[in-house]
Design a protein around this motif. Structure first.
Motif, mmCIF file in Angstrom:
data_model
loop_
_atom_site.group_PDB
_atom_site.id
_atom_site.type_symbol
_atom_site.label_atom_id
_atom_site.label_comp_id
_atom_site.label_asym_id
_atom_site.label_seq_id
_atom_site.Cartn_x
_atom_site.Cartn_y
_atom_site.Cartn_z
ATOM 1 N N GLY A 196 -1.353 -13.446 -0.935
ATOM 2 C CA GLY A 196 0.052 -13.812 -1.093
ATOM 3 C C GLY A 196 0.860 -12.606 -1.496
ATOM 4 O O GLY A 196 0.407 -11.448 -1.391
ATOM 5 N N TRP A 197 2.043 -12.851 -2.015
ATOM 6 C CA TRP A 197 2.891 -11.731 -2.447
ATOM 7 C C TRP A 197 2.274 -10.951 -3.603
ATOM 8 O O TRP A 197 2.607 -9.796 -3.834
ATOM 9 N N TRP A 198 1.320 -11.618 -4.269
ATOM 10 C CA TRP A 198 0.697 -10.956 -5.417
ATOM 11 C C TRP A 198 -0.455 -10.043 -5.021
ATOM 12 O O TRP A 198 -0.940 -9.272 -5.839
ATOM 13 N N SER A 230 -3.718 -9.059 -1.696
ATOM 14 C CA SER A 230 -4.377 -9.351 -0.421
ATOM 15 C C SER A 230 -5.437 -10.425 -0.508
ATOM 16 O O SER A 230 -6.005 -10.815 0.497
#
Length: 859
Positions: free
Chosen positions: A663-665, A667
């Motif tokens: 996600g954006w946090w 891989s």
């Protein structure tokens, strides 16, 4: 069992307003499983009448036969009193035949509206119907031709009984008597409190020596055999419409009059019958066990090789039928044929009727052995009334005389194996104790009498006389004679169940059990729950699987022929021939669940299961036969335990796909062998156990990515499980995703290795001292070995130790690796000095150097 409501009303005077759904509700309350109530003829609307074919004009020039027919329909047509013209594509009727005509304005089943329309150059004023178009069956080979005696213009909806309700009842194995209209009518009469007209109450002639000769060589397999002979049957006689319609509604296909009559009586009384063409029987009829390898061609045209345990019907030539399952083709009723020149009709004119009672066990085994289930075998397997054979034979004779013009012979053959009625003594308050409800002696006696039992005792006599008020005092026990059609009633608990179900399960109060004070979960149960909660909290989902396995999964695992996991306990009657054994590991069922979920679109999975495995040693004793009239003794229970294999509780987990989502946090991260090892450590922490991790080679894991777990069990270092990445060959054979990982532990051993308590973390008020150390060791040295050496040297001040980096490179040299650890030191009673932390660190390094040959990096 399909039961038409119109047929049911013949035996019970149900209220006129009662619908099929109302009757179904009453039967469900009495404990029967009514699956559906089918509305036959739903949406059907007339005019639908009997018509006579006056003329037929064959139309040419079309790809298929087309006929322009002129029909006499009486006063029911669009032009009352005048013939109707109809286009029809069937060719199985002729001028003068009676047919079923649907006239304009009618609606057929399925919402098909019929009107006058122009087709093939003519106006068709309706249509001539087949059985399928009327919703009577699947026969669509041609038009339905009616017997000539029906008058033109008669309402065909009423004549053909097209509108009815049919109850489809799933009969459980203990209620074989409900595979008959007689049995269902008895349940209906009891549910409504109405009298029953028993169709088996017939005047039956006494047996004599003039009947057809029958010899029973196996009185255990066949304890009743009634034979009757009817001669002079009219071969051209057809089953009347009412008989055919009842068979169709019950789900059976009309065949010929003699066969239809035997099927009808079977549905009516529950007694399977068989009609033999007398001219095809050679000598006396016999009943015996088959000789190994004997052959028989059954009515379905299959050639069958008989087993020595099969019970067969014979004549002088050999087997002519499989008793209670299916008759033979060489004695079946002959097809009716007509000579094209003289018009003479030939067929079976003399029949011998068999009405017998066969052993339910024998019939069931024969049917399963030959994979041949029939309407007869379904009834014999569940228990047939042995006292109904004579009545069923008489009913068949009466119908053959009535419908086929036959003449019954005076001879009546009846062979009986002497047997007395089954009697049960039951405490009058036994149903009260079972249900936790006070029914009273009168209610118990009355309900058992409704079932058909004879109940003896003062209270029973009072109940049978219908007396009100308080009954006279009687004995504490009732003597109950079970009816012949209820072989499932064998002990007091069966009688109690009958009382409870007739009084209504819905009337039983809902009460929670009251546990004795101070009794809670055992330590084993507590651990089971803690482990489940911990794995669920770590993102795993519990999946339960069947405990059955077969050799195929062990082959896929790549297990050696001598692997102990291949030695399974075999089931005598497995659910599947492909999985006849009890599991010795949890992985087959868990991996099957993983594969099923992957196939349904799930990609990222973490599943776990806790359950017993079964590990036979080969030294198990034969289990004893326990009594049913009382509680087993302690010695008997101990003998039963000795017959069981070892059944340790295991826990297993499998992982596939992403362990951490992208996600954006970040891989994300795929599940790997370390996650399987961590799942095992999570289980061990809940048990308070310490696991030692070592590399291992153990199928079905990848040999380079497999860990073995050891723990101190009762003072002995014991292998308790494995974890890691599964072998690629096993994954391919099982159809699983690449890099699937798994873990399995013996939870009972882990529990014994643990403290049984989980300590809450201690929060210190003193600061921590952190020291990092990097050690260079041979690549073959496990990190766990280095960690163990560091812990041993660091002493009591070490609070935690964590491997945070593994490095390999040219500067270290070939076959070398660097392991970096973070060591946290803390004292419980003071603030550590820098010198103390450094000394503890140096002692840890010295221990690692001594035990593993490590070199401090940068030194």
């Amino acid at each position: 069992m399909r039961a038409p409501l119109s047929w049911l009303r013949e035996y019970v005077d149900l209220p006129a307003a009662e619908s099929g759904r109302d009757v179904a509700d009453r039967l469900i309350a009495a404990g029967l499983e009514v699956e559906t109530v089918e509305q036959t003829g739903a949406g059907l609307k007339g005019p639908l009448v009997v018509g006579k074919v006056l003329a037929i004009e064959e139309l040419t020039g079309f790809k298929k036969p087309i006929r322009y027919c002129q029909l006499d329909v009486g006063t029911a047509g669009t032009r009352p009193g005048e013939p109707q013209n109809v286009i029809c594509g069937a060719t199985n009727f002729a001028v003068g035949d009676k047919v079923v005509v649907v006239l304009p304005g009618a609606v057929l089943p399925g919402g098909f509206e019929v009107g006058a329309r122009k087709t093939y150059g003519h106006v068709s004023e309706g249509m001539i119907c087949s059985e399928r178009e009327l919703g009577m069956g699947e026969d669509h080979d041609g038009i339905m031709v009616l017997p000539p005696e029906y008058e033109v213009g008669t309402d065909a909806i009423e004549l053909l009984e097209l509108v009815d309700e049919v109850l489809d009842i799933a009969v459980t194995p203990d209620r074989g008597y409900c595979l008959s209209m007689r049995g269902l009518a008895r349940e209906t009469a009891t549910a409504y409190g109405l009298p029953l007209r028993d169709p088996a109450l017939l005047d039956v002639p006494s047996p004599n020596s003039y009947g057809y000769i029958v010899k029973v060589a196996d009185p255990i397999g066949c304890d009743r055999f009634t034979a009757r002979t009817v001669t002079g049957l009219r071969p051209e006689a057809h089953s009347p419409i009412w008989l055919r319609r009842r068979l169709q509604k019950a789900g059976m296909r009309p065949v010929s009059l003699p066969v239809d009559i035997t099927n009808y009586v079977m549905l009516e009384l529950g007694q399977p019958l068989h009609a033999y063409d007398r001219s095809r029987i050679d000598g006396p009829i016999g009943v015996r066990r088959a000789e190994q390898g004997e052959k028989l061609t059954t009515l379905d045209g299959s050639d069958r090789v008989l087993d020595a345990e099969d019970l067969v019907i014979t004549d002088n030539r050999g087997p002519i039928g499989m008793a209670g399952v299916m008759g033979g083709a060489n004695t079946e009723i002959a097809d009716v044929t007509a000579d094209p020149q003289s018009g003479e009709v030939t067929g079976t004119t003399d029949v011998v009727i068999e009405a017998a009672h066969f052993s339910s066990v024998s019939v069931a085994r024969t049917a399963r052995r030959h994979k041949l289930s029939s309407e007869a075998s379904r009834r014999f397997e569940r228990g047939v009334d042995p006292e109904a054979t004579a009545a069923a034979a008489q009913r068949t004779v009466d119908l053959l005389v009535l419908l086929a013009g036959g003449t019954p012979e005076a001879g009546v053959t009846e062979i009986r194996t002497p047997s007395g009625p089954h009697t049960i003594r039951i405490p009058a308050d036994h149903p009260d104790k079972v249900a936790g409800v006070t029914y009273g002696r009168e209610t118990v006696a009355r309900r058992l009498q409704q079932v058909g039992c004879d109940v003896y005792g003062d209270v029973a006599r009072s109940a049978s006389m219908g007396g009100g008020g308080r009954a006279a005092a009687g004995p504490d026990e009732l003597t109950v004679t079970v009816p012949s059609w209820r072989p499932d009633l064998t002990d007091p608990n069966d009688l109690a169940e009958e009382v409870i179900r007739l009084e209504g399960y819905e009337n039983l109060p809902s009460t929670l059990p009251r546990p004795l004070p101070g009794r809670g979960l055992t330590e084993r149960q507590r651990l089971h729950r803690r482990v489940g909660r911990a794995l669920a909290g770590a993102g795993h989902v519990e999946a339960l699987s069947y405990p059955f396995v077969g050799d195929a999964v062990f082959d896929a695992f790549g297990l050696d022929s001598g692997d102990a996991r291949r030695r399974t306990l075999q089931l005598v009657n497995p659910l599947s021939d492909e999985e006849p054994g009890l599991r010795t590991t949890l992985l087959p069922g868990l991996l099957s669940a993983l594969r099923r979920n992957v196939g349904r679109g799930s990609q990222d999975l973490a599943l776990f299961e806790t359950g017993l495995v079964f590990l036979p040693t080969g030294n198990e004793k034969t289990p004893p036969r326990l009594p049913v009239d009382g509680r087993p003794t302690a010695d008997q229970l101990a003998s039963l335990d000795e017959a069981l294999p070892a059944q340790p509780r295991h826990i297993a987990a499998v992982l596939a796909g992403a362990r951490e989502q992208a996600g954006w946090w970040g891989s994300g991260r795929q599940a790997e062998w370390a996650d399987a090892i961590e799942a095992a450590r999570t289980v061990a922490r809940e048990a308070g156990a310490e696991l030692a991790v070592e590399s291992a080679r153990f199928a079905p894991w990848h040999p380079g990515r497999c860990a073995a777990f050891y723990a101190d069990v009762d003072g002995t270092r014991t292998l308790v499980g494995h974890a890691g990445e599964l072998h690629p060959r096993a994954l391919k054979a099982l159809g699983l995703p690449e890099r699937t990982c798994a873990m399995e532990l013996d939870l009972d051993l882990v529990e014994r290795a643990g403290t049984g308590r989980v300590r809450a973390p201690h929060v210190s008020t003193f600061p921590v001292a952190t020291q990092d150390v990097a050690l260079v060791v041979d690549a073959s040295v496990p990190a766990a070995t280095v960690e163990s050496a560091l812990r041993a040297g660091a002493g009591e001040l070490l609070e935690s130790l964590r491997l945070f980096d593994v490095f390999t490179g040219e500067q270290l040299g070939a076959g070398r690796k660097s392991l970096a650890y973070a060591l946290r030191f803390r004292a419980s009673d003071r603030t550590l000095k820098a010198e103390e932390a450094s000394a503890a660190r140096d002692a840890a390094v010295a221990s690692a150097v001594e035990r593993t040959g490590a070199v401090l990096r940068g030194a």
